[in-house]
Scaffold this motif. Structure first.
Motif, PDB file in Angstrom:
ATOM      1  N   ARG A 168      27.513 -38.867   4.273  1.00 25.44           N
ATOM      2  CA  ARG A 168      28.669 -38.839   4.910  1.00 25.44           C
ATOM      3  C   ARG A 168      29.045 -37.288   5.221  1.00 25.44           C
ATOM      4  N   LEU A 169      29.535 -36.834   6.293  1.00 21.57           N
ATOM      5  CA  LEU A 169      29.771 -35.327   6.497  1.00 21.57           C
ATOM      6  C   LEU A 169      30.833 -35.153   5.426  1.00 21.57           C
ATOM      7  N   ALA A 170      30.776 -33.804   4.964  1.00 24.41           N
ATOM      8  CA  ALA A 170      31.678 -33.292   3.854  1.00 24.41           C
ATOM      9  C   ALA A 170      33.049 -33.037   4.732  1.00 24.41           C
ATOM     10  N   SER A 171      34.308 -33.363   4.057  1.00 22.05           N
ATOM     11  CA  SER A 171      35.333 -32.952   4.509  1.00 22.05           C
ATOM     12  C   SER A 171      36.121 -32.135   3.320  1.00 22.05           C
ATOM     13  N   GLY A 172      37.131 -31.562   3.867  1.00 23.06           N
ATOM     14  CA  GLY A 172      37.920 -30.530   2.851  1.00 23.06           C
ATOM     15  C   GLY A 172      38.717 -29.523   3.653  1.00 23.06           C
ATOM     16  N   LEU A 173      38.966 -28.590   2.936  1.00 23.30           N
ATOM     17  CA  LEU A 173      39.831 -27.506   3.490  1.00 23.30           C
ATOM     18  C   LEU A 173      39.323 -26.642   4.718  1.00 23.30           C
ATOM     19  N   PRO A 174      40.000 -26.264   5.933  1.00 25.31           N
ATOM     20  CA  PRO A 174      39.523 -25.879   7.018  1.00 25.31           C
ATOM     21  C   PRO A 174      39.413 -24.235   6.551  1.00 25.31           C
ATOM     22  N   VAL A 175      38.579 -23.526   7.206  1.00 24.98           N
ATOM     23  CA  VAL A 175      38.579 -22.066   6.990  1.00 24.98           C
ATOM     24  C   VAL A 175      39.783 -21.530   7.598  1.00 24.98           C
ATOM     25  N   GLY A 176      40.398 -20.769   7.005  1.00 28.75           N
ATOM     26  CA  GLY A 176      41.594 -20.016   7.299  1.00 28.75           C
ATOM     27  C   GLY A 176      42.766 -20.707   6.973  1.00 28.75           C
ATOM     28  N   GLY A 177      42.804 -21.888   6.250  1.00 29.28           N
ATOM     29  CA  GLY A 177      43.927 -22.914   6.086  1.00 29.28           C
ATOM     30  C   GLY A 177      44.529 -22.347   4.448  1.00 29.28           C
ATOM     31  N   ASP A 178      45.526 -22.761   4.500  1.00 29.62           N
ATOM     32  CA  ASP A 178      46.296 -22.622   3.201  1.00 29.62           C
ATOM     33  C   ASP A 178      46.377 -23.661   2.413  1.00 29.62           C
ATOM     34  N   LEU A 179      46.072 -23.635   1.086  1.00 27.92           N
ATOM     35  CA  LEU A 179      46.390 -24.675  -0.106  1.00 27.92           C
ATOM     36  C   LEU A 179      47.644 -25.409   0.118  1.00 27.92           C
ATOM     37  N   GLU A 180      48.742 -24.768   0.056  1.00 24.65           N
ATOM     38  CA  GLU A 180      49.936 -25.195   0.039  1.00 24.65           C
ATOM     39  C   GLU A 180      50.441 -26.301   1.284  1.00 24.65           C
ATOM     40  N   TYR A 181      49.827 -26.222   2.315  1.00 26.89           N
ATOM     41  CA  TYR A 181      49.837 -27.160   3.679  1.00 26.89           C
ATOM     42  C   TYR A 181      48.638 -28.254   3.604  1.00 26.89           C
ATOM     43  N   ALA A 182      47.917 -28.166   2.527  1.00 27.55           N
ATOM     44  CA  ALA A 182      46.908 -29.233   2.805  1.00 27.55           C
ATOM     45  C   ALA A 182      47.517 -30.534   1.939  1.00 27.55           C
ATOM     46  N   ASP A 183      47.151 -31.684   2.623  1.00 25.46           N
ATOM     47  CA  ASP A 183      47.463 -32.949   1.871  1.00 25.46           C
ATOM     48  C   ASP A 183      46.730 -33.280   0.851  1.00 25.46           C
ATOM     49  N   GLU A 184      47.178 -34.366   0.152  1.00 21.67           N
ATOM     50  CA  GLU A 184      46.426 -34.456  -0.997  1.00 21.67           C
ATOM     51  C   GLU A 184      45.272 -35.131  -0.838  1.00 21.67           C
ATOM     52  N   VAL A 185      45.011 -35.938   0.327  1.00 27.27           N
ATOM     53  CA  VAL A 185      43.642 -36.463   0.632  1.00 27.27           C
ATOM     54  C   VAL A 185      42.762 -35.343   0.943  1.00 27.27           C
ATOM     55  N   THR A 186      43.203 -34.419   1.727  1.00 27.32           N
ATOM     56  CA  THR A 186      42.054 -33.396   1.831  1.00 27.32           C
ATOM     57  C   THR A 186      41.626 -32.603   0.953  1.00 27.32           C
ATOM     58  N   LEU A 187      42.789 -32.151  -0.222  1.00 27.94           N
ATOM     59  CA  LEU A 187      42.440 -31.606  -1.255  1.00 27.94           C
ATOM     60  C   LEU A 187      41.729 -32.257  -2.306  1.00 27.94           C
ATOM     61  N   GLY A 188      41.836 -33.571  -2.295  1.00 28.86           N
ATOM     62  CA  GLY A 188      41.009 -34.373  -3.054  1.00 28.86           C
ATOM     63  C   GLY A 188      39.370 -34.291  -2.577  1.00 28.86           C
ATOM     64  N   ARG A 189      39.330 -34.538  -1.430  1.00 25.25           N
ATOM     65  CA  ARG A 189      38.018 -34.456  -0.542  1.00 25.25           C
ATOM     66  C   ARG A 189      37.385 -33.053  -1.005  1.00 25.25           C
ATOM     67  N   ALA A 190      38.140 -31.943  -0.746  1.00 24.33           N
ATOM     68  CA  ALA A 190      37.592 -30.531  -1.259  1.00 24.33           C
ATOM     69  C   ALA A 190      37.109 -30.479  -2.682  1.00 24.33           C
ATOM     70  N   PHE A 191      37.822 -31.020  -3.472  1.00 20.33           N
ATOM     71  CA  PHE A 191      37.235 -31.043  -5.011  1.00 20.33           C
ATOM     72  C   PHE A 191      36.013 -31.990  -5.160  1.00 20.33           C
ATOM     73  N   GLU A 192      36.091 -32.897  -4.590  1.00 19.06           N
ATOM     74  CA  GLU A 192      35.090 -34.061  -4.446  1.00 19.06           C
ATOM     75  C   GLU A 192      33.615 -33.193  -4.138  1.00 19.06           C
ATOM     76  N   GLY A 193      33.886 -32.563  -2.940  1.00 20.61           N
ATOM     77  CA  GLY A 193      32.730 -31.528  -2.452  1.00 20.61           C
ATOM     78  C   GLY A 193      32.413 -30.853  -2.534  1.00 20.61           C
ATOM     79  N   ARG A 194      32.892 -30.102  -3.848  1.00 19.71           N
ATOM     80  CA  ARG A 194      32.832 -28.708  -4.077  1.00 19.71           C
ATOM     81  C   ARG A 194      31.363 -28.509  -4.622  1.00 19.71           C
ATOM     82  N   ARG A 195      30.940 -27.305  -4.487  1.00 16.40           N
ATOM     83  CA  ARG A 195      29.659 -26.821  -4.852  1.00 16.40           C
ATOM     84  C   ARG A 195      29.503 -25.672  -5.493  1.00 16.40           C
ATOM     85  N   THR A 196      28.415 -25.577  -6.270  1.00 15.84           N
ATOM     86  CA  THR A 196      27.953 -24.326  -7.187  1.00 15.84           C
ATOM     87  C   THR A 196      27.877 -23.120  -6.533  1.00 15.84           C
ATOM     88  N   LEU A 197      28.258 -21.933  -6.629  1.00 12.39           N
ATOM     89  CA  LEU A 197      28.035 -20.754  -5.913  1.00 12.39           C
ATOM     90  C   LEU A 197      26.919 -19.763  -6.585  1.00 12.39           C
TER      91      LEU A 197
END
Length: 197
Positions: A168-197
């Motif tokens: 499935r395509l990854a989803s999460g925070l858009p580039v240039g977005g602010d965390l405070e404006y992200a909804d819970e689903v988007t933030l949850g997806r961002a945590f699920e799809g995190r990757r090691t740097l």
């Protein structure tokens, strides 16, 4: 508001998706007030589009031939199929220049409220394409909304019986977005799809 044919044209433009009454009125008056506007060319293109454009026999993308240019391209990887809801989505993915496989356009998404079920989509054609064993991975690129998620979930369950990787395509925070404006689903997806740097 206007007499006869002017109001008819405004009403007709207003029936197009994304064009409200004000936009329809602006388009109509632009056509009326711009002498250089080629009305005959617009009418010819509209007629030609209806007469010549169809959907690809293989993937469902728009095409003037039986098979679209992507399906005819021998450089594309036939082992990868990206499943999208609409032909517009093919164009969006192609603009990234990241995907070199083939596509499958469903023609919508499962939406019980709108009366759209799995049988109303091009799912049977997808299963036929997958039956020969050429495809190794199916990428589900449906929209990240309720209908898109329901469609991806349905397809994922359907494809588990086959020897095919389903992603499935990854989803999460858009580039240039602010965390405070992200909804819970988007933030949850961002945590699920995190990757090691």
């Amino acid at each position: 508001m206007y007499d006869g044919i002017v109001q008819d044209l405004i009403d007709e433009f207003g029936r197009l998706p994304g064009i409200g009454p004000k936009s329809a009125q602006r388009i109509t008056f632009h056509i009326l007030q711009t002498p250089s506007f080629d009305v005959a060319r617009l009418a010819e293109l509209l007629t030609d589009v209806r007469a010549r454009v169809r959907f690809c026999d293989v993937c469902g993308n728009v095409s003037e031939q039986d098979r679209c240019s992507i399906c005819r391209d021998p450089r594309r990887n036939p082992a990868l199929i990206c499943v999208v809801e609409d032909a517009k989505d093919v164009s969006a993915i192609e603009r990234t220049r990241e995907f070199r496989g083939l596509y499958h356009v469903l023609g919508g998404a499962i939406s019980p409220i709108a009366g759209v079920g799995p049988d109303d989509l091009r799912i049977a054609q997808l299963m036929t394409r997958l039956a020969d064993g050429t495809v190794q991975e199916v990428i589900l690129a449906t929209n990240p909304n309720l209908e898109g998620e329901a469609t991806a979930s349905y397809l994922s369950r359907l494809l588990t019986t086959m020897q095919i990787t389903v992603s499935r395509l990854a989803s999460g925070l858009p580039v240039g977005g602010d965390l405070e404006y992200a909804d819970e689903v988007t933030l949850g997806r961002a945590f699920e799809g995190r990757r090691t740097l």
